[in-house]
Design a protein around this motif. Sequence first.
Motif, PDB file in Angstrom:
ATOM      1  N   THR A 238       0.821  -1.213   0.000  1.00 44.84           N
ATOM      2  CA  THR A 238       0.000   0.000   0.000  1.00 44.84           C
ATOM      3  C   THR A 238       0.858   1.269   0.000  1.00 44.84           C
ATOM      4  OG1 THR A 238      -0.151   0.090   2.424  1.00 44.84           O
ATOM      5  CG2 THR A 238      -1.843  -1.173   1.258  1.00 44.84           C
ATOM      6  N   CYS A 239       2.144   1.123   0.370  1.00 44.39           N
ATOM      7  CA  CYS A 239       3.049   2.280   0.412  1.00 44.39           C
ATOM      8  C   CYS A 239       4.042   2.297  -0.739  1.00 44.39           C
ATOM      9  CB  CYS A 239       3.864   2.269   1.710  1.00 44.39           C
ATOM     10  SG  CYS A 239       2.894   2.234   3.194  1.00 44.39           S
ATOM     11  N   SER A 240       4.149   1.187  -1.458  1.00 48.98           N
ATOM     12  CA  SER A 240       5.235   1.048  -2.439  1.00 48.98           C
ATOM     13  C   SER A 240       5.203   2.117  -3.525  1.00 48.98           C
ATOM     14  CB  SER A 240       5.187  -0.346  -3.072  1.00 48.98           C
ATOM     15  OG  SER A 240       3.932  -0.584  -3.675  1.00 48.98           O
ATOM     16  N   SER A 241       4.014   2.436  -4.044  1.00 47.68           N
ATOM     17  CA  SER A 241       3.916   3.446  -5.103  1.00 47.68           C
ATOM     18  C   SER A 241       4.385   4.813  -4.605  1.00 47.68           C
ATOM     19  CB  SER A 241       2.478   3.543  -5.612  1.00 47.68           C
ATOM     20  OG  SER A 241       2.061   2.323  -6.176  1.00 47.68           O
ATOM     21  N   HIS A 242       3.938   5.163  -3.397  1.00 44.84           N
ATOM     22  CA  HIS A 242       4.329   6.450  -2.827  1.00 44.84           C
ATOM     23  C   HIS A 242       5.829   6.500  -2.558  1.00 44.84           C
ATOM     24  CE1 HIS A 242       4.741   9.442   0.523  1.00 44.84           C
ATOM     25  NE2 HIS A 242       4.016  10.143  -0.325  1.00 44.84           N
ATOM     26  N   ILE A 243       6.404   5.393  -2.102  1.00 43.99           N
ATOM     27  CA  ILE A 243       7.843   5.342  -1.823  1.00 43.99           C
ATOM     28  C   ILE A 243       8.640   5.574  -3.109  1.00 43.99           C
ATOM     29  CG2 ILE A 243       9.740   3.811  -1.149  1.00 43.99           C
ATOM     30  CD1 ILE A 243       7.808   2.521   0.849  1.00 43.99           C
ATOM     31  N   ILE A 244       8.208   4.964  -4.214  1.00 41.47           N
ATOM     32  CA  ILE A 244       8.910   5.115  -5.494  1.00 41.47           C
ATOM     33  C   ILE A 244       8.864   6.563  -5.962  1.00 41.47           C
ATOM     34  CG2 ILE A 244       8.908   4.460  -7.940  1.00 41.47           C
ATOM     35  CD1 ILE A 244       7.781   1.719  -7.033  1.00 41.47           C
ATOM     36  N   VAL A 245       7.675   7.191  -5.890  1.00 39.84           N
ATOM     37  CA  VAL A 245       7.523   8.584  -6.327  1.00 39.84           C
ATOM     38  C   VAL A 245       8.348   9.521  -5.449  1.00 39.84           C
ATOM     39  CG1 VAL A 245       5.889  10.488  -6.594  1.00 39.84           C
ATOM     40  CG2 VAL A 245       5.249   8.194  -7.343  1.00 39.84           C
ATOM     41  N   VAL A 246       8.326   9.293  -4.136  1.00 40.02           N
ATOM     42  CA  VAL A 246       9.122  10.105  -3.209  1.00 40.02           C
ATOM     43  C   VAL A 246      10.614   9.960  -3.515  1.00 40.02           C
ATOM     44  CG1 VAL A 246       9.893  10.249  -0.799  1.00 40.02           C
ATOM     45  CG2 VAL A 246       7.456  10.208  -1.326  1.00 40.02           C
ATOM     46  N   SER A 247      11.049   8.738  -3.796  1.00 39.14           N
ATOM     47  CA  SER A 247      12.463   8.490  -4.097  1.00 39.14           C
ATOM     48  C   SER A 247      12.904   9.232  -5.350  1.00 39.14           C
ATOM     49  CB  SER A 247      12.708   6.985  -4.265  1.00 39.14           C
ATOM     50  OG  SER A 247      12.368   6.282  -3.095  1.00 39.14           O
ATOM     51  N   ILE A 248      12.057   9.213  -6.388  1.00 45.22           N
ATOM     52  CA  ILE A 248      12.383   9.919  -7.636  1.00 45.22           C
ATOM     53  C   ILE A 248      12.441  11.428  -7.400  1.00 45.22           C
ATOM     54  CG2 ILE A 248      11.552  10.478  -9.962  1.00 45.22           C
ATOM     55  CD1 ILE A 248      10.349   7.650 -10.064  1.00 45.22           C
ATOM     56  N   THR A 249      11.440  11.956  -6.688  1.00 43.99           N
ATOM     57  CA  THR A 249      11.345  13.406  -6.476  1.00 43.99           C
ATOM     58  C   THR A 249      12.492  13.930  -5.626  1.00 43.99           C
ATOM     59  OG1 THR A 249       8.923  13.235  -6.596  1.00 43.99           O
ATOM     60  CG2 THR A 249       9.840  15.252  -5.663  1.00 43.99           C
ATOM     61  N   TYR A 250      12.704  13.306  -4.471  1.00 41.06           N
ATOM     62  CA  TYR A 250      13.765  13.779  -3.580  1.00 41.06           C
ATOM     63  C   TYR A 250      15.148  13.420  -4.125  1.00 41.06           C
ATOM     64  CZ  TYR A 250      10.480  15.144   0.045  1.00 41.06           C
ATOM     65  OH  TYR A 250       9.489  15.785   0.743  1.00 41.06           O
ATOM     66  N   GLY A 251      15.247  12.272  -4.782  1.00 43.89           N
ATOM     67  CA  GLY A 251      16.535  11.872  -5.342  1.00 43.89           C
ATOM     68  C   GLY A 251      17.040  12.843  -6.393  1.00 43.89           C
ATOM     69  N   TYR A 288       1.529   4.511 -10.094  1.00 45.43           N
ATOM     70  CA  TYR A 288       0.350   4.355  -9.244  1.00 45.43           C
ATOM     71  C   TYR A 288      -0.665   3.366  -9.822  1.00 45.43           C
ATOM     72  CZ  TYR A 288       1.499   7.907  -5.788  1.00 45.43           C
ATOM     73  OH  TYR A 288       2.086   8.601  -4.770  1.00 45.43           O
ATOM     74  N   THR A 289      -0.829   3.354 -11.153  1.00 48.40           N
ATOM     75  CA  THR A 289      -1.845   2.477 -11.738  1.00 48.40           C
ATOM     76  C   THR A 289      -1.373   1.026 -11.817  1.00 48.40           C
ATOM     77  OG1 THR A 289      -1.044   3.102 -13.946  1.00 48.40           O
ATOM     78  CG2 THR A 289      -2.970   4.260 -13.102  1.00 48.40           C
ATOM     79  N   LEU A 290      -0.108   0.813 -12.190  1.00 44.42           N
ATOM     80  CA  LEU A 290       0.392  -0.553 -12.348  1.00 44.42           C
ATOM     81  C   LEU A 290       0.533  -1.276 -11.016  1.00 44.42           C
ATOM     82  CD1 LEU A 290       3.132  -0.018 -15.106  1.00 44.42           C
ATOM     83  CD2 LEU A 290       0.861  -1.023 -15.386  1.00 44.42           C
ATOM     84  N   ARG A 291       0.656  -0.536  -9.919  1.00 42.00           N
ATOM     85  CA  ARG A 291       0.851  -1.143  -8.606  1.00 42.00           C
ATOM     86  C   ARG A 291      -0.391  -1.011  -7.728  1.00 42.00           C
ATOM     87  NH1 ARG A 291       6.124  -2.362  -7.818  1.00 42.00           N
ATOM     88  NH2 ARG A 291       5.759  -2.612  -5.585  1.00 42.00           N
ATOM     89  N   ASN A 292      -1.520  -0.612  -8.308  1.00 35.92           N
ATOM     90  CA  ASN A 292      -2.730  -0.401  -7.521  1.00 35.92           C
ATOM     91  C   ASN A 292      -3.899  -1.134  -8.177  1.00 35.92           C
ATOM     92  OD1 ASN A 292      -5.215   0.938  -6.526  1.00 35.92           O
ATOM     93  ND2 ASN A 292      -3.767   2.211  -5.407  1.00 35.92           N
ATOM     94  N   LYS A 293      -4.409  -2.156  -7.507  1.00 41.62           N
ATOM     95  CA  LYS A 293      -5.482  -2.983  -8.075  1.00 41.62           C
ATOM     96  C   LYS A 293      -6.777  -2.194  -8.229  1.00 41.62           C
ATOM     97  CE  LYS A 293      -3.694  -7.394  -6.324  1.00 41.62           C
ATOM     98  NZ  LYS A 293      -3.957  -8.555  -5.441  1.00 41.62           N
TER      99      LYS A 293
END
Length: 312
Positions: A238-251, A288-293
């Motif tokens: 449930t957090c994986s999509s948000h973690i990926i987006v946060v990593s890209i943005t802050y990275g 968000y779409t590929l990782r969210n049923k």
Amino acid sequence: MRNHTFVTRFILLGLTDDPQLQILIFIFLLMTYMLSFTGNLSIIILTLVDSHLKTAMYIFLQNFSFLEISFTSACIPRFLYSISTGDRTITYNACACQLFFIDVFAVTEFFLLATMSFDRYVAICKPLHYMTIMNYRVCKRLIFCCWMMSLLIILPPLRLGLDLEFCASNAIDHFICDANPMLKISCSDTWLIEEMVIACAVLTFIMTLVCVVLSYMYIIRTILRLPSAQQRTRAFSTCSSHIIVVSITYGSCIFVYIKSSAKDEMTINKGVSILTTSISPMLNPFIYTLRNKQVKQAFNDLVKRFILFSKN
């Protein structure tokens, strides 16, 4: 327009003078912009029409997609026009407006990502109280606070920037009106505004990053305490999509400050700008779409409804 501003038009130097490379850049940016626009617009439509996507997470996702469309639209179309026509000039007022909107949308995204991390914290650490804590009214207030914080941070340095004099060079070494290259060509004393820009950037970055890190510290601690591996996997997903987006943005923002030399500073900034203005907004809806049923199911239902409507 200030009376003491001698330069009324700027020249955006862009990324390259090579005609063949410009064609490749135009095709690449056009494709990423179209994918970003349609992908984020699809998420907005889905969250508006599907009754299952009315929780806090999707309200935030809807606003995040709106910000992504707005942010990339403030940068890319103008640059595509410049490449296609060869006209690199931009008026002082248009440049100031572009700078304002880019900064507002970017800073609001940071605060919204921090708010979304708090939403994930409540969902995992306090699941029984989630609907009570993260109700519709609270979500709207949090989104409003994100916009207000952004304006409070952006307006003071922008107000000082409007008093800058540009009386010598008018060539901005970038493809957008960015603060750093504009400060470099000003003939005014830019020390105060440079310090304010750095302070505002650090304040935004630290405030939102602390919120994200604290939220995920509690989330990880809660997930590790779950009794079964299946529960831990479900909670983490449930957090994986948000973690990926946060990593890209802050990275990408951290990467700006890791420079090999001062000579390469502008080249690196341009590269990171391409990442943040075109690639990231394109990837986020797919992440968000590929990782969210639920989003995938909502998209399938919408397609089925559209097919049935077209047949009738």
